[in-house]
Enzyme design. Sequence first.
Site, PDB file in Angstrom:
ATOM      1  N   GLY A  11       0.843  -1.081  -0.288  1.00 50.60           N
ATOM      2  CA  GLY A  11       0.074  -0.231  -0.028  1.00 50.60           C
ATOM      3  C   GLY A  11       0.591   1.751   0.205  1.00 50.60           C
ATOM      4  CG  ASN A  13       1.691   3.251  -5.725  1.00 51.92           C
ATOM      5  OD1 ASN A  13       2.193   4.198  -6.634  1.00 51.92           O
ATOM      6  ND2 ASN A  13       2.077   2.000  -5.686  1.00 51.92           N
ATOM      7  CG  MET A 104      -1.303  -7.501  -7.935  1.00 48.93           C
ATOM      8  SD  MET A 104      -0.362  -7.067  -8.689  1.00 48.93           S
ATOM      9  CE  MET A 104       0.496  -7.881  -8.753  1.00 48.93           C
ATOM     10  CG  HIS A 105      -8.876  -9.639  -8.554  1.00 47.49           C
ATOM     11  ND1 HIS A 105      -9.313 -11.206  -8.450  1.00 47.49           N
ATOM     12  CD2 HIS A 105     -10.180  -8.651  -9.598  1.00 47.49           C
ATOM     13  CE1 HIS A 105      -9.901 -10.728  -9.278  1.00 47.49           C
ATOM     14  NE2 HIS A 105     -10.985  -9.987 -10.021  1.00 47.49           N
ATOM     15  CB  ILE A 106      -7.091 -10.224 -14.050  1.00 49.81           C
ATOM     16  CG1 ILE A 106      -5.605  -9.767 -14.577  1.00 49.81           C
ATOM     17  CG2 ILE A 106      -8.050  -9.600 -15.495  1.00 49.81           C
ATOM     18  CD1 ILE A 106      -4.840 -11.409 -15.330  1.00 49.81           C
ATOM     19  CG  ASN A 124      -3.274  -0.576 -12.832  1.00 47.49           C
ATOM     20  OD1 ASN A 124      -4.116  -1.232 -11.797  1.00 47.49           O
ATOM     21  ND2 ASN A 124      -2.644  -1.281 -13.677  1.00 47.49           N
ATOM     22  CG  HIS A 126       1.388  -1.997 -15.635  1.00 47.62           C
ATOM     23  ND1 HIS A 126       1.569  -3.293 -14.568  1.00 47.62           N
ATOM     24  CD2 HIS A 126       2.649  -2.796 -16.729  1.00 47.62           C
ATOM     25  CE1 HIS A 126       2.437  -3.802 -15.482  1.00 47.62           C
ATOM     26  NE2 HIS A 126       2.466  -3.246 -16.210  1.00 47.62           N
ATOM     27  CG  ASP A 166      -1.192  -4.676 -16.695  1.00 49.70           C
ATOM     28  OD1 ASP A 166      -0.589  -4.940 -15.972  1.00 49.70           O
ATOM     29  OD2 ASP A 166      -1.992  -3.309 -15.879  1.00 49.70           O
ATOM     30  CD  GLU A 195       4.878   1.145  -8.641  1.00 49.47           C
ATOM     31  OE1 GLU A 195       4.888   1.532  -7.376  1.00 49.47           O
ATOM     32  OE2 GLU A 195       5.258   0.811  -8.587  1.00 49.47           O
TER      33      GLU A 195
HETATM   34  C1  GRF Z   1       4.223  -1.668  -7.588  1.00 45.30           C
HETATM   35  O1  GRF Z   1       4.923  -2.267  -8.492  1.00 45.30           O
HETATM   36  C2  GRF Z   1       2.604  -2.622  -8.118  1.00 45.30           C
HETATM   37  O2  GRF Z   1       2.424  -2.885  -9.649  1.00 45.30           O
HETATM   38  C3  GRF Z   1       3.009  -3.950  -7.726  1.00 45.30           C
HETATM   39  O3  GRF Z   1       3.616  -3.669  -6.108  1.00 45.30           O
HETATM   40  C4  GRF Z   1       3.735  -2.448  -6.752  1.00 45.30           C
HETATM   41  C5  GRF Z   1       2.876  -1.565  -5.584  1.00 45.30           C
HETATM   42  O4  GRF Z   1       2.838  -1.952  -3.836  1.00 45.30           O
HETATM   43  N1  GRF Z   1       1.900  -4.906  -6.870  1.00 45.30           N
HETATM   44  P1  GRF Z   1       2.490  -0.813  -3.114  1.00 45.30           P
HETATM   45  O5  GRF Z   1       1.066  -1.938  -2.285  1.00 45.30           O
HETATM   46  O6  GRF Z   1       1.289   0.277  -3.777  1.00 45.30           O
HETATM   47  O7  GRF Z   1       2.990  -0.855  -1.901  1.00 45.30           O
END
Ligand code: GRF
Length: 216
Positions: A11, A13, A104-106, A124, A126, A166, A195
């Site tokens: 988390g 992000n 991480m779920h399509i 999203n 990526h 993506d 990110e």
């Molecule tokens: C991103 O690179 C995402 O694509 C991958 O982990 C990172 C995000 O992690 N699943 P976070 O949960 O936002 O720290």
Amino acid sequence: YNLTVLISGNGSNLQALIDACASGALPNTRITHVISNRQKAFGRERARNASIPDSYHNLVQYKKKHPQTPEGIEAARKEYDADLANIILASKPRPDLIVCAGWMHIVTPSFLTPIADAGIKIINLHPALPGEFAGAGAIERAWKAGQEEGLKRTGVMIHEVIAEVDAGDAIVTKEVELRKDESLDKLETRIHGVEHGLIVEGTKKTLEGIGAARAK
Ligand code: GRF
């Protein structure tokens, strides 16, 4: 603006978005709901620490109601996605935007269609450039291409979510140079740093577009 953020892991992000709402980097914007598809996602802790309602949407309970066959699993995923849309559409207030942040779920049309019909956009994060390294493990695949094939750069993008993985229109992208003999760990750290800035920039740009469209 109200945001619903979908997460699966650490988390970091989500945290960038939480901090951006608090600092005013995302003006009059708040995260009203965090949904995780992993019960133990640390991002849920981050939501709680920021007094943001969080829920765990559990795919296992759907799979248990169906035979463990490809058809059964597809039916379970359809129900899961339809219920995820219902949860979001029933939330008060409804989000103006859904942000997938390390989700991480399509998602399938069972989720996308009801959300689109309600006029809610989904974006999203990526960690790759448009058309490159779609799917999971993008950072590692780019790192390998850098070490073994001399790829000069990879990047990060925020894009609109469509049924293909993506592959929606890019909203913002940022290149990240690949360095010879750099460890995967070091590259991952640099990419996660990019990110955290880009997810705020991409969310801001999308919300500005929503605001402009409503002002017409
Ligand atoms: C991103 O690179 C995402 O694509 C991958 O982990 C990172 C995000 O992690 N699943 P976070 O949960 O936002 O720290």
